[in-house]
Design a protein around this motif. Sequence first.
Motif, PDB file in Angstrom:
ATOM      1  N   VAL A  71       0.839  -1.198   0.000  1.00 53.88           N
ATOM      2  CA  VAL A  71       0.000   0.000   0.000  1.00 53.88           C
ATOM      3  C   VAL A  71       0.873   1.247   0.000  1.00 53.88           C
ATOM      4  N   GLU A  72       1.949   1.229   0.770  1.00 53.78           N
ATOM      5  CA  GLU A  72       2.853   2.386   0.810  1.00 53.78           C
ATOM      6  C   GLU A  72       3.460   2.644  -0.565  1.00 53.78           C
ATOM      7  N   GLU A  73       3.876   1.582  -1.257  1.00 54.15           N
ATOM      8  CA  GLU A  73       4.444   1.721  -2.598  1.00 54.15           C
ATOM      9  C   GLU A  73       3.423   2.318  -3.568  1.00 54.15           C
ATOM     10  N   LEU A  74       2.206   1.795  -3.538  1.00 60.11           N
ATOM     11  CA  LEU A  74       1.178   2.257  -4.479  1.00 60.11           C
ATOM     12  C   LEU A  74       0.680   3.651  -4.131  1.00 60.11           C
ATOM     13  N   LEU A  75       0.636   3.967  -2.849  1.00 53.96           N
ATOM     14  CA  LEU A  75       0.234   5.323  -2.452  1.00 53.96           C
ATOM     15  C   LEU A  75       1.245   6.349  -2.955  1.00 53.96           C
ATOM     16  N   GLY A  76       2.521   5.988  -2.931  1.00 52.65           N
ATOM     17  CA  GLY A  76       3.536   6.892  -3.458  1.00 52.65           C
ATOM     18  C   GLY A  76       3.301   7.175  -4.931  1.00 52.65           C
ATOM     19  N   ARG A  77       2.898   6.157  -5.668  1.00 54.81           N
ATOM     20  CA  ARG A  77       2.616   6.334  -7.089  1.00 54.81           C
ATOM     21  C   ARG A  77       1.312   7.100  -7.285  1.00 54.81           C
ATOM     22  N   ALA A  78       0.306   6.775  -6.463  1.00 55.66           N
ATOM     23  CA  ALA A  78      -0.984   7.466  -6.572  1.00 55.66           C
ATOM     24  C   ALA A  78      -0.825   8.951  -6.277  1.00 55.66           C
ATOM     25  N   GLY A  79       0.092   9.274  -5.389  1.00 54.19           N
ATOM     26  CA  GLY A  79       0.342  10.675  -5.071  1.00 54.19           C
ATOM     27  C   GLY A  79       0.876  11.458  -6.257  1.00 54.19           C
ATOM     28  N   LYS A  80       1.355  10.728  -7.279  1.00 55.83           N
ATOM     29  CA  LYS A  80       1.838  11.370  -8.509  1.00 55.83           C
ATOM     30  C   LYS A  80       0.811  11.220  -9.635  1.00 55.83           C
ATOM     31  N   ARG A  81      -0.454  10.966  -9.253  1.00 55.07           N
ATOM     32  CA  ARG A  81      -1.565  10.838 -10.199  1.00 55.07           C
ATOM     33  C   ARG A  81      -1.420   9.640 -11.139  1.00 55.07           C
ATOM     34  N   ASP A  82      -0.822   8.573 -10.646  1.00 59.31           N
ATOM     35  CA  ASP A  82      -0.670   7.352 -11.435  1.00 59.31           C
ATOM     36  C   ASP A  82      -2.003   6.604 -11.427  1.00 59.31           C
ATOM     37  N   GLU A  83      -2.700   6.594 -12.579  1.00 61.29           N
ATOM     38  CA  GLU A  83      -4.033   5.992 -12.633  1.00 61.29           C
ATOM     39  C   GLU A  83      -4.001   4.483 -12.409  1.00 61.29           C
ATOM     40  N   PHE A  84      -2.939   3.816 -12.888  1.00 65.16           N
ATOM     41  CA  PHE A  84      -2.819   2.374 -12.685  1.00 65.16           C
ATOM     42  C   PHE A  84      -2.729   2.057 -11.199  1.00 65.16           C
ATOM     43  N   ALA A  85      -1.911   2.814 -10.463  1.00 64.50           N
ATOM     44  CA  ALA A  85      -1.772   2.599  -9.022  1.00 64.50           C
ATOM     45  C   ALA A  85      -3.091   2.860  -8.311  1.00 64.50           C
ATOM     46  N   ILE A  86      -3.820   3.886  -8.732  1.00 59.22           N
ATOM     47  CA  ILE A  86      -5.118   4.191  -8.124  1.00 59.22           C
ATOM     48  C   ILE A  86      -6.081   3.031  -8.338  1.00 59.22           C
ATOM     49  N   ARG A  87      -6.052   2.483  -9.551  1.00 58.64           N
ATOM     50  CA  ARG A  87      -6.924   1.356  -9.860  1.00 58.64           C
ATOM     51  C   ARG A  87      -6.601   0.151  -8.964  1.00 58.64           C
ATOM     52  N   ILE A  88      -5.321  -0.091  -8.755  1.00 56.52           N
ATOM     53  CA  ILE A  88      -4.914  -1.226  -7.918  1.00 56.52           C
ATOM     54  C   ILE A  88      -5.339  -1.014  -6.464  1.00 56.52           C
ATOM     55  N   LEU A  89      -5.190   0.208  -5.963  1.00 52.01           N
ATOM     56  CA  LEU A  89      -5.611   0.499  -4.585  1.00 52.01           C
ATOM     57  C   LEU A  89      -7.100   0.221  -4.410  1.00 52.01           C
ATOM     58  N   GLY A  90      -7.880   0.492  -5.457  1.00 57.33           N
ATOM     59  CA  GLY A  90      -9.290   0.153  -5.400  1.00 57.33           C
ATOM     60  C   GLY A  90      -9.493  -1.345  -5.309  1.00 57.33           C
ATOM     61  N   LYS A  91      -8.774  -2.118  -6.140  1.00 52.91           N
ATOM     62  CA  LYS A  91      -8.888  -3.575  -6.103  1.00 52.91           C
ATOM     63  C   LYS A  91      -8.486  -4.127  -4.743  1.00 52.91           C
ATOM     64  N   MET A  92      -7.537  -3.458  -4.097  1.00 46.87           N
ATOM     65  CA  MET A  92      -7.095  -3.885  -2.760  1.00 46.87           C
ATOM     66  C   MET A  92      -8.059  -3.452  -1.664  1.00 46.87           C
ATOM     67  N   ALA A  93      -9.029  -2.578  -2.005  1.00 43.70           N
ATOM     68  CA  ALA A  93      -9.926  -1.984  -1.006  1.00 43.70           C
ATOM     69  C   ALA A  93      -9.110  -1.320   0.102  1.00 43.70           C
ATOM     70  N   ALA A  94      -8.113  -0.534  -0.336  1.00 40.30           N
ATOM     71  CA  ALA A  94      -7.169   0.081   0.602  1.00 40.30           C
ATOM     72  C   ALA A  94      -7.739   1.370   1.178  1.00 40.30           C
ATOM     73  N   GLU A  95      -8.293   1.292   2.399  1.00 37.16           N
ATOM     74  CA  GLU A  95      -8.860   2.483   3.047  1.00 37.16           C
ATOM     75  C   GLU A  95      -7.822   3.586   3.211  1.00 37.16           C
ATOM     76  N   GLU A  96      -6.532   3.183   3.292  1.00 37.97           N
ATOM     77  CA  GLU A  96      -5.463   4.158   3.481  1.00 37.97           C
ATOM     78  C   GLU A  96      -5.367   5.145   2.321  1.00 37.97           C
ATOM     79  N   ALA A  97      -5.964   4.784   1.170  1.00 33.63           N
ATOM     80  CA  ALA A  97      -5.837   5.629  -0.015  1.00 33.63           C
ATOM     81  C   ALA A  97      -6.925   6.698  -0.104  1.00 33.63           C
ATOM     82  N   VAL A  98      -7.945   6.630   0.738  1.00 29.54           N
ATOM     83  CA  VAL A  98      -9.111   7.511   0.592  1.00 29.54           C
ATOM     84  C   VAL A  98      -8.718   8.987   0.629  1.00 29.54           C
TER      85      VAL A  98
END
Length: 476
Positions: A322-349
């Motif tokens: 989650v920490e790795e993908l959040l770092g990417r999501a913080g740079k507007r990486d749509e693929f990482a955002i999509r994966i965080l959704g699949k993970m149901a990662a509340e940390e990304a909200v």
Amino acid sequence: MSNGDDEPADASEEVDTDDAAAADEPEATAPTLPDEPTEESLTEYLEEIEAALDDAETEADLDDVEALLDDAEEALSDADLPEPDEDDEDADDPRGELEDRIAELREGVEDARGPYAEDVVEAIETAASTLEDTEWTADGRADAADAVETFVDAAAEAVDDAVEADAIETDPDAADADDGADANADTDGESDAAADRIAVLVDALDAVAAGIGDADLDPDDDAETIAALLEATDALEDGLEDAEEWDDLETHEQLRAQGYYDVLGHYKDYPVEWAALKEHEARGNVDMILLALDSLQSEFMERHCLEAFERMGKRGKTEDSVEELLGRAGKRDEFAIRILGKMAAEEAVETLLEYVDEDSNPQLQKATFKALGEIGSADAVGPLAEKLEMENDHVRPLAARALGLIGDTRAIDPLADALAEDDSDDVRAAAGWALRQIGTREALEAVAEYADERSFIIQTEAEKAQATLDAAATPA
């Protein structure tokens, strides 16, 4: 000495040859500050100071030279010297040249000082920091241990009792027991063993530094001892420099040492890193997928690592992933955002909510809306409901579907309004689907009333809602 009769010679007749030689030498004359300093007299004075610097043998001698330079500097400030012609770049500048000469002699004084015990302690502390901050291979740790042990022995010999020679246990097995382990090893015991080994080495160096500090070495009286210690610290630095670090290894060597390829038997896919990745995905080895993602700097492997996480969904969710993908999501990486959704990662909200209003980037909004829906964030209900009225009719359906995935009853009214009033059939159908997902009687009835709708996709949602209501009304 004998007088020929085996009688002790009279003490008055004994002559100290060293004293006699010294008596024959003329006493050095201290430089004399000129009464009226001129360029010539100050130049001569500085030449005498240079000679005194060359003859200086102790720290006290150097202190005397520094005092003479202070006097020279003061005399120069009072001297009436010609000023250079500002219009002539090549004009002589007596004052500037004398100032430069004084500065040069001061540097000579500093270069002649020491070395000091503090220099040794500082070098040891630097070596200890290198030990702690470096990621060593197993062979590297063994070589580092040898370098430290050799240094401890040399320091003990140089300072006698000030340093204990057994400050570190010499245990080759301890250095080899954690073979293959490093800071990224997925076996906690191996990582702990490596860390413990480094801690032992650091403690040994700390003990030596403390012993040298307690020895109170004098830069004059103990010059040979300090020089021997500095020679030993130079050897320690060279030993640590030569010890193998993880960064010294090729990427495939690092991966092999960390067990990345251990899952491979017979494989058909190439490169082998991809074959191993597939097996790690099947086994749920999240740490190994992260290791590949970090180590294999190619777009091919990056894409496959991220796709592996997407397929794994919640199975791939760990604190590190989650920490790795959040770092990417913080740079507007749509693929990482999509994966965080699949993970149901509340940390990304919190991060995703920042992108809800990115109306100028509809692709980012689509990925964000879907991820928030899959996560099921109640905090997203209000922001998503507001997006049911945005202009882009390609994004509005995603907002409606996200609300349906969340399933919060607060979304019933805005979804019912969209179903009744939106100009886009796609948006209305998405609102109908979302209301069915919420599934309360109120939500289902809001959809069912459109059973006669001209649009097939809306009519289909209405019929499904009515069927659910009918099933609920039928006695079991």
